[in-house]
Design an enzyme around this catalytic site. Structure first.
Site, PDB file in Angstrom:
ATOM      1  N   LYS A 181       0.812  -1.105   0.099  1.00  0.00           N
ATOM      2  CA  LYS A 181      -0.113  -0.073  -0.003  1.00  0.00           C
ATOM      3  C   LYS A 181       0.950   1.365   0.016  1.00  0.00           C
ATOM      4  O   LYS A 181       1.897   1.252   0.829  1.00  0.00           O
ATOM      5  CB  LYS A 181      -0.924   0.223   1.188  1.00  0.00           C
ATOM      6  CG  LYS A 181      -1.770   1.435   1.386  1.00  0.00           C
ATOM      7  CD  LYS A 181      -1.574   1.718   2.868  1.00  0.00           C
ATOM      8  CE  LYS A 181      -0.450   1.814   3.359  1.00  0.00           C
ATOM      9  NZ  LYS A 181       0.097   2.800   4.442  1.00  0.00           N
ATOM     10  N   ASP A 241      -5.291   0.725   8.494  1.00  0.00           N
ATOM     11  CA  ASP A 241      -4.911   0.508   6.875  1.00  0.00           C
ATOM     12  C   ASP A 241      -5.685  -0.631   6.388  1.00  0.00           C
ATOM     13  O   ASP A 241      -5.766  -0.962   5.330  1.00  0.00           O
ATOM     14  CB  ASP A 241      -3.540   0.240   6.667  1.00  0.00           C
ATOM     15  CG  ASP A 241      -2.702   1.623   6.705  1.00  0.00           C
ATOM     16  OD1 ASP A 241      -3.540   2.673   6.362  1.00  0.00           O
ATOM     17  OD2 ASP A 241      -1.521   1.855   6.906  1.00  0.00           O
TER      18      ASP A 241
END
Length: 282
Positions: free
Chosen positions: A13, A131
């Site tokens: 990410k 996240d």
């Protein structure tokens, strides 16, 4: 429900930008970020087993324990599944590119596919980490709140990237502790003109966005300034920036050939660093 074992990719990410806009009374920070994913990542395999078990493999797995606090095991407990899990660890630990969160999200997807069970509710997913929701969504998004508010981004231009980590874990808590200001301005809206090319997007990001955790991360790990400078020195690099709370930095490039060339150069000049090229997933 799957009969055969299931394997799910857990992509890195990248926070193209990260604005810290506030802090809740419970201590959670409010964020505003544009998140994308790279073609580099870990893999999580799952098979039905008599009890919950995790085996860790891969080039970056040596420093990771398969203890009860491992996010993959926590994700499995959230699904209520006894399974044999295998985590192939490719991404460095504590590196700001969502490795643990991506692994947890991949475990959730793998176990849902394996068993046919529904994914846990958002509140439970969020308890695994800020996240994890965006990693579970798995597509470019504007992420806000404490990570639970997701708005898909419009199609982005094709882009390649180089990820660079100096092999120094940068834990998140001391970075946030060193943050001087927690009420920074939010992101402006992403204009259509920024989507016409990789160069246009990089120019808009550079002019109008930032990563508010860069300065405190450099207090914790001064070498990160050297990583930034090394990426910026690559002639075809459109934008170099730290992802998340560090210490991985990314460089954006217009095409894979330019990214491959930059990665070769950086591996030669900094052989002790973790350097890998990839592309931004759409």
């Amino acid at each position: 429900m799957a009969i055969e074992p299931v394997q799910v990719f857990a992509p890195a990410k990248l926070n193209l930008c990260l604005h810290v806009t506030g802090r809740r009374p419970d201590g959670y920070h409010l964020l505003d970020s544009l998140v994308v994913f790279a073609s580099v990542g870990d893999r999580v395999g799952a098979d039905i087993g008599p009890e919950l078990a995790l085996r860790i493999t891969g080039p970056e797995g040596a420093g990771l324990a398969a203890g009860p606090d491992n996010l993959v095991l926590r994700a499995a407990r959230a699904m209520g599944v006894d399974a044999t899990l295998v985590l192939e660890k490719v991404l460095p630990l504590a590196s700001g590119i969502g490795g643990g969160s991506a692994d947890a999200a991949a475990a959730l997807r793998a176990l849902a596919r394996l068993t046919g069970r529904p994914l846990p509710p958002m509140a439970e997913v969020l308890r695994l980490g800020a996240d994890v929701p965006v990693c579970l969504a798995g597509r470019p998004a504007r992420m806000s709140g404490i990570g639970e508010v997701l708005h898909p981004l419009p199609p982005l231009p094709p882009m390649a990237c180089v990820l660079v980590n100096p092999r120094l874990p940068v834990p998140t808590p001391p970075v946030f502790a060193a943050l001087a200001r927690r009420d920074n301005p939010p992101l402006p809206d992403l204009p259509a003109g920024a989507l016409v090319s990789a160069a246009a997007l990089a120019a808009w990001l550079s002019a109008h966005t930032r990563n508010d955790l860069t300065a405190p991360a450099r207090q914790v790990a001064p070498v990160l300034a050297e990583v930034q400078a090394a990426l910026e020195a690559m002639s075809d690099c459109l934008l170099a920036r730290m992802s998340g709370s560090g210490g991985t930095h990314f460089g954006l490039f217009a095409d894979p050939a330019a990214a491959e060339k930059a990665a070769r150069t950086l591996r030669t000049t900094h052989p002790a660093w973790w350097v890998t090229p990839g592309r931004i997933l759409d």
